[in-house]
Design an enzyme around this catalytic site. Structure first.
Site, PDB file in Angstrom:
ATOM      1  N   LYS A  97     -17.316  -1.644   5.723  1.00 52.53           N
ATOM      2  CA  LYS A  97     -17.709  -2.667   4.755  1.00 52.53           C
ATOM      3  C   LYS A  97     -19.223  -2.722   4.564  1.00 52.53           C
ATOM      4  O   LYS A  97     -19.718  -2.831   3.438  1.00 52.53           O
ATOM      5  CB  LYS A  97     -17.191  -4.022   5.246  1.00 52.53           C
ATOM      6  CG  LYS A  97     -17.391  -5.155   4.259  1.00 52.53           C
ATOM      7  CD  LYS A  97     -16.730  -6.442   4.758  1.00 52.53           C
ATOM      8  CE  LYS A  97     -16.832  -7.528   3.692  1.00 52.53           C
ATOM      9  NZ  LYS A  97     -16.144  -8.765   4.104  1.00 52.53           N
ATOM     10  N   MET A 125      23.864   9.844   2.433  1.00 51.46           N
ATOM     11  CA  MET A 125      23.660  11.143   3.061  1.00 51.46           C
ATOM     12  C   MET A 125      23.930  11.071   4.564  1.00 51.46           C
ATOM     13  O   MET A 125      24.525  11.982   5.143  1.00 51.46           O
ATOM     14  CB  MET A 125      22.232  11.633   2.794  1.00 51.46           C
ATOM     15  CG  MET A 125      21.978  13.051   3.260  1.00 51.46           C
ATOM     16  SD  MET A 125      23.156  14.237   2.577  1.00 51.46           S
ATOM     17  CE  MET A 125      22.237  14.888   1.185  1.00 51.46           C
ATOM     18  N   GLU A 152       0.822  -1.220   0.000  1.00 57.47           N
ATOM     19  CA  GLU A 152       0.000   0.000   0.000  1.00 57.47           C
ATOM     20  C   GLU A 152       0.853   1.267   0.000  1.00 57.47           C
ATOM     21  O   GLU A 152       0.449   2.299  -0.523  1.00 57.47           O
ATOM     22  CB  GLU A 152      -0.968   0.014   1.182  1.00 57.47           C
ATOM     23  CG  GLU A 152      -2.100  -1.005   1.072  1.00 57.47           C
ATOM     24  CD  GLU A 152      -1.697  -2.389   1.588  1.00 57.47           C
ATOM     25  OE1 GLU A 152      -0.506  -2.589   1.932  1.00 57.47           O
ATOM     26  OE2 GLU A 152      -2.582  -3.269   1.639  1.00 57.47           O
ATOM     27  N   PHE A 201     -11.345  -7.881  13.782  1.00 56.88           N
ATOM     28  CA  PHE A 201     -10.238  -8.293  12.928  1.00 56.88           C
ATOM     29  C   PHE A 201      -9.939  -7.186  11.910  1.00 56.88           C
ATOM     30  O   PHE A 201     -10.835  -6.683  11.247  1.00 56.88           O
ATOM     31  CB  PHE A 201     -10.587  -9.594  12.200  1.00 56.88           C
ATOM     32  CG  PHE A 201      -9.503 -10.031  11.244  1.00 56.88           C
ATOM     33  CD1 PHE A 201      -8.232 -10.351  11.706  1.00 56.88           C
ATOM     34  CD2 PHE A 201      -9.749 -10.089   9.882  1.00 56.88           C
ATOM     35  CE1 PHE A 201      -7.225 -10.719  10.822  1.00 56.88           C
ATOM     36  CE2 PHE A 201      -8.756 -10.466   8.990  1.00 56.88           C
ATOM     37  CZ  PHE A 201      -7.493 -10.787   9.467  1.00 56.88           C
ATOM     38  N   GLN A 202      -8.684  -6.818  11.818  1.00 56.16           N
ATOM     39  CA  GLN A 202      -8.212  -5.764  10.915  1.00 56.16           C
ATOM     40  C   GLN A 202      -8.892  -4.426  11.140  1.00 56.16           C
ATOM     41  O   GLN A 202      -9.121  -3.664  10.210  1.00 56.16           O
ATOM     42  CB  GLN A 202      -8.330  -6.210   9.452  1.00 56.16           C
ATOM     43  CG  GLN A 202      -7.402  -7.378   9.155  1.00 56.16           C
ATOM     44  CD  GLN A 202      -7.215  -7.645   7.677  1.00 56.16           C
ATOM     45  OE1 GLN A 202      -8.130  -7.459   6.885  1.00 56.16           O
ATOM     46  NE2 GLN A 202      -6.022  -8.088   7.319  1.00 56.16           N
TER      47      GLN A 202
HETATM   48  C1  LIG Z   1      12.050   6.244   5.351  1.00 62.90           C
HETATM   49  C2  LIG Z   1      13.304   6.932   5.711  1.00 62.90           C
HETATM   50  N1  LIG Z   1      14.155   6.394   6.618  1.00 62.90           N
HETATM   51  C3  LIG Z   1      15.312   7.024   6.916  1.00 62.90           C
HETATM   52  C4  LIG Z   1      15.636   8.212   6.352  1.00 62.90           C
HETATM   53  C5  LIG Z   1      16.928   8.929   6.722  1.00 62.90           C
HETATM   54  N2  LIG Z   1      17.808   9.035   5.546  1.00 62.90           N
HETATM   55  C6  LIG Z   1      17.878  10.135   4.791  1.00 62.90           C
HETATM   56  S1  LIG Z   1      18.887   9.977   3.474  1.00 62.90           S
HETATM   57  C7  LIG Z   1      19.272   8.403   3.911  1.00 62.90           C
HETATM   58  C8  LIG Z   1      20.232   7.600   3.084  1.00 62.90           C
HETATM   59  C9  LIG Z   1      19.669   7.230   1.778  1.00 62.90           C
HETATM   60  O1  LIG Z   1      20.537   6.271   1.223  1.00 62.90           O
HETATM   61  P1  LIG Z   1      20.539   5.978  -0.311  1.00 62.90           P
HETATM   62  O2  LIG Z   1      19.183   5.713  -0.797  1.00 62.90           O
HETATM   63  O3  LIG Z   1      21.559   4.943  -0.604  1.00 62.90           O
HETATM   64  O4  LIG Z   1      20.951   7.396  -0.933  1.00 62.90           O
HETATM   65  P2  LIG Z   1      22.367   8.129  -0.949  1.00 62.90           P
HETATM   66  O5  LIG Z   1      22.340   9.169   0.119  1.00 62.90           O
HETATM   67  O6  LIG Z   1      23.421   7.101  -0.695  1.00 62.90           O
HETATM   68  O7  LIG Z   1      22.458   8.751  -2.298  1.00 62.90           O
HETATM   69  C10 LIG Z   1      18.614   8.023   5.086  1.00 62.90           C
HETATM   70  C11 LIG Z   1      18.769   6.735   5.765  1.00 62.90           C
HETATM   71  C12 LIG Z   1      14.707   8.751   5.430  1.00 62.90           C
HETATM   72  N3  LIG Z   1      14.904   9.937   4.830  1.00 62.90           N
HETATM   73  N4  LIG Z   1      13.574   8.100   5.119  1.00 62.90           N
END
Ligand SMILES: Cc1ncc(C[n+]2csc(CCOP(=O)(O)OP(=O)(O)O)c2C)c(N)n1
Ligand SMILES: [Mg+2]
Lengths: 572, 164
Positions: free
Chosen positions: A163, A479, A51, A113-114
């Site tokens: 539902k 990042m 979803e 349920f659900q």
């Molecule tokens: C759902 C979610 N969990 C954690 C984060 C924190 N976060 C921001 S950027 C990042 C790294 C993303 O890694 P990647 O997709 O490999 O991108 P890169 O920065 O290496 O280009 C994380 C963990 C987020 N933004 N969203």
């Protein structure tokens, strides 16, 4: 007219009358009464694998087309899986309508349920939400939901339907009506404020047009460019606004803020007037608010009065629809100029263009590799021209895409700006492709992000959405790694994705896509060519990238925009 | 600082939760909140007394709620403010008349009499309720309940909060 319909049939009829052609969803017990008549509806259902994917597809669809995206989920876990895409769409003002099934109204509150308290869970992450308790309300609720999603400041609206209400019968009396005495979004701005704004503009010496994502949502790109030209304004476009003023506009300074260009960030910082339209002084733009643009007065145009004065006081607040207000501003400018040419804002313009020319975004791709993400994105952007929609995940690759892609048109940039949702890119690309079947859709994704929602490539392959995904594989949650490297003494914690698992090419092939890998800079043009030659299936390119490259310029979090760091050497 | 905010809303399910959430989201404590019908059919008025460091942003965000029709912040003196209180005061038969005497200075009505206590109903300004309590404390107040404040604008001296 007075036909007998079930609630589910009435719902579908109402959706059809709103012009809905496609809905992204996953069925379940509580929406069984809906999925049966869906077979007979003109609405195409796209079966997502999760979803969250369905919700981001609806949002990608809305991003790329400007139309309302529709998603469907069952009660309980189906609905809770929608929370992230709803919060995402809320943060970025994306028009989405979510339909969720609920347990029978007679069971609500019995921990059936659900059963989940969907209304309560989603109220804070939607513009508005409904729990339908009477089958006869369905036409009106649908009418209102679409009206709310698409008008004013757009956003997600959720309609939760038990539902037994979906299964109950009602007499169809025609399309619903809207009765919302407390909801009256403004069109034009107040004429006195328009006149005050232009007076302030003509008296300013260092103006900057601070263009935000609201301009995209308001479909005001043409007016924005006309105004910028007529008033001789240098322009910055925020992350959400990339493309709304073409990057080729002669006084475009790029994106401002944490990873913005030096010229964009510094022009705001030294400005004496920020002409702010559809932007909200996000902390990623302002840096430390107390030190942000200290000499600037502010004209702030927004459809949402709550944005005005929230972060930064506005000398001229204008509540109104960006497109209508821009038309007024253009006319008022002409009137006040009264035949005179617009001010040339010299020497300011020379100064900011000088900053731009002296501090371009650069990278240093060594021929022997490894591939720099900036180089790949630059090459791809050059190859595609302005004939593609580009989607991004969240992280370094997103910032580099925003920096190095040449945006020329609105709605060609789809990304999760406000919430910063990893896993956004693949499903959003599918949604964008559904909206724009004739346009090539590229997702620039991170190796981390990709692993959050990659299964929606199965949806893409099966449903015939030939999206193209470039996984920027730097073997890390890049990042986060960058921040740990810079601000936590290089102590890397929980960011390693290296080691070659999964095999992205095999994974892509397993999901019905064409998988490719590139690790040599010299092969980049050829692999792009090869990916473009596949048209019948999704393509995934694993781009093996430099694991240590960092995004610059950078304003350290909480720091002043005066202290923008241009490159690694600029770090203390 | 406590602010007195009057919110005219459509009388729809969930509207109270939406308004309350606006305060909860930011960790603002609600001191009192009343809801009731208005002269206009289908509309309810909520009167909220809440501790908020600033009031402009919260009123604008209340406006953003789809069912909110009008938000007014009353500064001191701009509105007629009333509150109702029921107070149970210790009063054994020996002291009953003394307590009743003291209470008669206020617009207080004894609404229940027990063997060792009296329950008073007091309606008035928040200040007069406080004065009454002060007066009764020495006898011993064993229970009290307040309705929360209600307020209506005086003449037309209020300013509607921004965002209309
Ligand atoms: C759902 C979610 N969990 C954690 C984060 C924190 N976060 C921001 S950027 C990042 C790294 C993303 O890694 P990647 O997709 O490999 O991108 P890169 O920065 O290496 O280009 C994380 C963990 C987020 N933004 N969203
Ligand atoms: Mg990565």
């Amino acid at each position: 007219m007075s036909e007998q319909l079930t609630g589910a049939q009435a719902l579908l009829r109402a959706l059809e009358l709103e012009g809905v052609e496609i809905a992204f969803g996953v069925p379940g017990g509580a929406v069984l009464p809906l999925y049966d008549p869906l077979l007979d509806s003109s609405i195409r259902h796209v079966l997502a694998r999760h979803e969250q994917g369905a919700g981001h597809m609806a949002s990608g669809y809305a991003h790329a087309s400007g139309r309302v995206g529709v998603t469907i989920a069952t009660s309980g876990p189906g609905a809770t899986n929608l929370v992230t895409p709803l919060a995402d769409a809320y943060a970025d003002s994306i028009p989405v309508v979510a339909i969720t099934g609920q347990v029978a109204s007679t069971s609500i509150g019995y921990d059936a349920f659900q059963e989940a308290h969907t209304w309560g869970i989603t109220a804070p992450c939607t513009k508005h939400n409904y729990l339908v308790t009477d089958v006869n309300d369905i036409p009106n609720v649908v009418r209102e939901a679409f009206h709310l999603a698409a008008t004013g400041r757009p956003g997600p609206v959720l309609v939760d339907i038990p539902k037994n209400i979906l299964a109950a019968t009602m007499t169809w009396q025609g399309q619903g009506t809207i009765d919302l005495p407390g909801y009256k979004p403004r069109g034009e701005g107040h004429h006195k404020q328009i006149s005050a704004a232009i007076k302030l503009l003509l008296a300013s010496e260092r103006p900057v047009f601070y263009a935000g994502g609201g301009l995209v949502r308001a479909e005001a790109a043409e007016e924005a460019l006309t105004f910028a030209r007529a008033a001789n304004l240098p322009v910055v476009t925020t992350l959400m606004a990339r493309g709304v003023i073409p990057d080729s506009y002669e006084k475009h300074l790029g994106m401002p803020g944490m990873h913005g260009t030096y010229a964009a960030t510094m022009s705001m910082q030294r400005s004496d007037l920020l002409v702010t339209i559809g932007a909200r002084f996000d902390d990623r733009v302002t840096g430390k608010v107390a030190a942000f643009a200290p000499d600037a007065k502010v004209i702030h145009v927004d459809i949402d009065p709550a944005e005005i004065g929230k972060v930064r006081n506005a000398e001229v607040p204008i509540v109104g629809h960006a497109k209508a207000v821009l038309k007024q501003l253009i006319a008022e400018l002409e009137k006040q100029l009264d035949g005179d040419p617009a001010p040339d804002y010299q020497p300011w313009i020379d100064t900011v263009l000088g900053w731009r020319d002296d501090n371009p975004l650069t990278y240093d791709q060594r021929p022997e590799g490894p591939i720099l993400q900036q180089y790949f994105i630059d090459e791809l952007s050059r190859y595609m021209g302005d004939n593609a929609i580009v989607v991004a995940g969240v992280g370094q690759h997103q910032m580099w895409t925003s920096q190095f892609w040449k945006f020329e048109r609105p709605n060609t940039w789809v990304n999760s700006g406000g919430l910063g949702t990893m896993g956004y890119a693949v499903p959003a690309a599918v949604g964008a492709q559904a909206a724009m079947p004739e346009t090539t859709v590229w997702a620039i994704d991170g190796d981390g992000c990709f692993q959050m929602t990659s299964q929606e490539l199965i949806t893409a392959a099966i449903e015939g959405f030939p999206v193209k995904i470039a996984i920027m594989n730097n073997g890390a949650l890049g990042m986060v790694k960058q921040w740990q490297s810079l601000f936590y003494n290089g102590r890397l914690s929980g960011v390693d994705l290296s080691g070659g698992i999964p095999d992205f090419v095999m994974l892509a092939e397993a999901m019905g896509c064409v998988g490719m890998r590139v690790d040599n800079p010299a092969d980049v043009p050829a692999i792009i060519e090869k990916a473009m030659s596949v048209t019948d299936r999704p393509v995934v390119i694993e781009v093996v990238c430099d694991p240590d490259e960092m995004v610059f310029p950078m304003v350290p979090a909480g720091g002043s925009n005066d202290d923008v760091v241009l490159n690694k050497q600029g770090l203390k | 600082m406590n602010h007195l905010i009057s919110v005219l809303v459509e009388n729809k399910p969930g509207v109270l939760a939406r308004v309350a959430t606006m305060f909860a989201r930011r960790g603002f404590n609600i001191h009192s909140l009343t809801v009731g019908p208005t002269a206009e059919e289908g509309m309810s008025r909520m009167t909220v007394v809440a501790e908020t460091p600033e009031v402009e942003q919260i009123t604008k965000q209340l406006y953003k709620l789809v069912h909110t029709v009008k938000v007014t912040e009353f500064e001191p003196g701009q509105a007629v403010v009333r509150e109702l209180m029921l107070v149970k005061v210790n009063a054994d038969p020996k002291r009953r008349s003394e307590v009743l005497n003291a209470a008669s200075v206020f617009d207080a009505t004894a609404v229940d009499i027990g063997s060792s206590s009296l329950t008073f109903q007091v309606a008035g300004t928040p200040e007069s309720l406080a004065d009454f309590l002060e007066m009764m404390r020495p006898y011993g107040v064993s229970a009290l309940v307040k309705s929360g404040r209600i307020a209506l604008a005086k003449n037309s001296k209020t300013k509607a909060a921004a965002g209309t």
